[in-house]
Each structure stands twice: as C-alpha cells, then as structure tokens.
Scaffold this active site. Structure first.
Site, PDB file in Angstrom:
ATOM      1  CG  HIS A   1      10.780 -13.654 -10.544  1.00  9.57           C
ATOM      2  ND1 HIS A   1      10.297 -14.041  -9.314  1.00  9.57           N
ATOM      3  CD2 HIS A   1      12.071 -14.079 -10.614  1.00  9.57           C
ATOM      4  CE1 HIS A   1      11.256 -14.694  -8.674  1.00  9.57           C
ATOM      5  NE2 HIS A   1      12.335 -14.722  -9.434  1.00  9.57           N
TER       6      HIS A   1
ATOM      7  CB  THR B   1     -11.241   7.242  20.606  1.00 10.39           C
ATOM      8  OG1 THR B   1     -11.264   8.654  20.880  1.00 10.39           O
ATOM      9  CG2 THR B   1     -10.575   6.524  21.761  1.00 10.39           C
TER      10      THR B   1
END
EC number: 1.8.1.4
Length: 463
Positions: free
Chosen positions: A442, A268
C-alpha cells in the site's frame, strides 16, 4: 551453407524463436527483408505507437493536470517533427537491440525476402540454403476494406503504418474500426487536438471484450473527445486532393451518410502474410481464413516446416508469437514445447489502459458455467486517486463452486502490468481467495486486484 533451423521473419515470434534455437545448440539463421530487424511490432506497430502514446499522454497531463498539482507555466507546444524523431529513436534503440541479440547468439541474418523451393530449402535472393527445419514467422499486414484504397505516401487514406508518419497533425480524422489499433492511434491524435470520429460496424468497441469494459471504455474515451458512430457499415472512401469523404450506411437503415476528414485511418484488423513463400506449390495446407494450418506442435502438413505467430490461428499478439517461438524451438530440439492459450493477456495502451485474460463473463455463462464476479472500482484505490486516474475497475471471474480464477478484465492505470498477477494465478490454478489472502503493498494500483478478489468472497474492504 546449411543450418539446423532457418526462421523466416524477424518479428517478435521469429527473433525470439531464433534466440531460443541458438540457446539450445541449433545452428540458426533468420531471414528478413527489412533494413532493420523486429518486424511490424518494433518498426511500425507496437513500439512506435507506444512512443507516441507516451508523448501525447505527457502532453495531456501538462495541459490538464499540471495546474491542479501546482505546476505552473505555459503549456508546451507540439513540435510534430521532433515527436516523430523521438518515436524513430525509440524504434532504433529496439531494432538495434534485436540485431545485437542475433550477433550475441551467433545467428546469421540472411538479408532479403525468402521463398521455399522445397522442404529443407530456403532461397534468399540468388542463394539457396539447406536446412533441416524451417519456421515460418512472416507475420501479418493490415486488412483491406472493400471500396477503400490505402495510399500511405499521400497521407490522406492511411493504415496504421501511414498513421505513424503523417506529414502534419490533421484537424479532422475518421478512424474506421474501433479495435485496439484504431482506439490507440485515435487517442494519440485526439490528444494532439485532432477531432477524431470512430466509425465501427459492431455495436460495441473492442468486439469480443468483456461487456462491462466495453461500455465503460467507450464512455471514458468520449470524455476525452473521441466521437463514435456505432453500427455503421462503411461503403467507401473518396480521396480528394487534400481531404477525404467517408460514406457509411447506418445500421438503423435510411440513406447513406457522409463525413469529411483530412485523414482517414483504416484500422479494420490484420491478415496473415505469407506472400512469395511458395506455399501453394509446396502443398502447405491453409485454414478457411487463410492462415497456415498447424498441429499441436506448430508443424504444418509438410515435414520439416513449422509456422508460428500471426500467420497461424489465434490472437494476433506479439507475446503469443513469442511464446510459440520458444515452444517450437523446444520441439525442434527434441524437448516439450508448450503454450497455454487460455492464459494470454490482451492490452489496449490508451489512458486508462485496458487489459484482459481468460474467459469473459458472457462466454462462460453461454457455456452454462456457474461463476461469481468480484468487481472493484479504482475510486476506492488511494494510489489511483492520487494520480488522477480513478476511472475504471478490476473485474475478476471465478468458478462459483471451486473459486478457481477463470478470467479477468481491468480498465485503469497500469492495467497492462497488473494483469500479470492474475495470469500467474491462473497458471497455478489459484482461487480468488488465494489472491485475496496475499498481502499487497500500500498504496499501489494492485490493491484493486486484491479488493476484486475479496469481492468474490465476503466483500471488499474499501467499497
């Protein structure tokens, strides 16, 4: 022995600040009570969790992806003790590296826990050291949850530290909190075969994150086997001999509900840690949230005492602390220290990774800013499809009139690395068009960033 600077805490903020101080010619010491340097991050946080994330991702690939790629053979068995040893070895390499940096830069390690009797003095054990400047970098600890007692040594109700050292892999785990820590460690155990249920008080995972990412992220994690109970307030956890019961109140109302688990992970959040330093007696001002109050130069209201990292305001991130550590060193040395808090990335190291920087679309619209959104799915990215990680997208947010990049969110492969292209662009005040006109190799994941930038203009190519 007297120093120009004594830094309290050897986590990422503290040790980086120490190195920078030494580089600037300041006689520097660092105080640390752990047996090893590196703080929470290297010892029981960022680094060990990443080791387990990597190990279990490799397991997942072997179980679910290798066969598709023509890699035949029996699936690997999990040796949990060996996996933890691997994690410990990674910790040792990193903490040992920090110790080497201290020796290399002639920084004294004052071993023990510090207190500050007065400005200009740091006490470690029975020894008191004189110093011109003190930097508090004492970090944070897991936040407590009312009605829940964490006992890491018993291995039933644990925090993030205990979750790294469970004696065995649980059959059922309840994670309280759908933030970064809960989702990362929940992912680790889900891959190991644990039935993981995440209980979250809010209506979305990773509160405060871009809403598009929140929705997609939760769906992807559900496909991976994690279960979510949203809008649930945990009322208490009862630890029994070998299991625990979690009681929560559904947000929709009605009777309390109970879940059984072998292990409950309380994730938490974290809170600042400055215990034992004597800040009250010194008159050091704190914020309403218990953080050390500092000015624009990280100085407290007490001359000669500075504070950085998790113990002050801002996101509790190791790299934010590192930036502040370098900046405060510059200030102490008479130079100009600077941290751009608008360009601090955040990353969740699940698979896929999630990375964000800058403002969210929702926050900007709430301010009345006119923005344009460029979004591109990894389904259109050749490299992502080749490695079976085409879930997710890149989302770029730019000012509607100037085209200046204001923020970004990425959910996908290597998101934590790709986000830095956008960070650099934001530091230089770049436009989305600047990114769109930059040649990207690429095939790479980063082409998705370019496509998202193109989507801010005339449109992407591969969508």
């Amino acid at each position: 022995m007297s120093y120009d600077v004594i830094i309290i805490g050897a986590g990422p903020g503290g040790y980086v600040s120490a190195v920078r101080c030494a580089q600037l010619g300041l006689k520097t010491a660092i105080v640390e009570g752990r047996e090893t340097l590196g703080g929470t991050c290297l010892n029981v946080g960022c680094i060990p969790s990443k080791a387990l994330l990597h190990a279990t991702h490799s397991l997942h690939e072997a179980q679910h992806s290798f066969g598709k790629m023509g890699l035949k053979g029996a699936a690997p068995e999990v040796d949990w003790d060996q996996m933890k040893s691997y994690k410990d070895d990674v910790i040792g390499q990193n903490t040992g590296g920090v110790e080497f940096l201290m020796k290399k830069n002639k920084i004294d390690w004052l071993k023990g826990w510090a207190s500050i009797p007065a400005a200009g003095q740091v006490k470690v054990g029975d020894e008191t050291y004189a110093t011109k400047n003190i930097v508090i970098a004492s970090g944070s600890v897991p936040s407590a949850l009312p009605g829940v007692t964490v006992e890491n040594d018993k291995g039933i109700v644990v925090d993030s530290t205990g979750a790294l050292e469970l004696p065995k892999i649980p059959n059922k785990m309840v994670v309280i909190g759908a933030g970064v820590i809960g989702l990362e460690l929940g992912s680790v155990y889900a891959r190991l075969g644990t039935e993981v249920t995440v209980v979250e008080y809010m209506d979305a995972v990773c509160p405060g994150m871009d809403k598009d990412v929140q929705r997609s992220f939760k769906k992807i994690l559900e496909k991976q086997g994690l279960k979510f109970i949203m809008g649930a307030a945990v009322q208490g956890v009862e630890a029994l001999k070998s299991k625990a019961k979690v009681t929560y109140q559904p947000k929709k109302g009605g009777d309390d509900e109970i879940i059984d688990a072998d292990v409950v992970l309380v994730a938490t959040g974290r809170k600042p840690y400055a215990e034992g330093l004597g800040l009250d007696a010194l008159g050091v001002k704190l914020t309403e949230r218990g953080q050390i109050a500092t000015d624009a130069k990280w100085a407290t209201n007490v001359p000669g005492i500075y504070a950085i990292g998790d113990v002050i305001e801002g996101p509790m991130l190791a790299h934010k602390a590192e930036d502040e550590g370098m900046a405060v060193a510059d200030v102490i040395a008479g130079k100009h220290g600077h941290v751009n808090y608008g360009v601090i990335p955040g990353v969740v190291y699940t698979t896929p990774e999630v990375a964000t920087v800058g403002a969210t679309e929702e926050a900007l619209k709430a301010e009345g800013r006119k923005v344009k959104i460029g979004k591109f799915s990894f389904m259109g990215n050749g490299r992502a499809k080749a490695v079976g990680q085409a879930d997710g997208f890149v989302k770029l947010i730019a000012d509607k009139e100037t085209d200046r990049v204001l923020g970004a969110a990425i959910i996908g492969p290597a998101a934590g690395d790709m986000i830095h292209e956008i960070c650099v662009a934001m530091e230089f005040g770049a436009s989305a068009e600047d990114i769109a006109l930059t040649c990207h190799a690429h095939p790479t994941y980063s082409e998705a960033v370019r496509e998202a930038a193109l989507a801010c203009g005339d449109g992407p190519i591969h969508a």
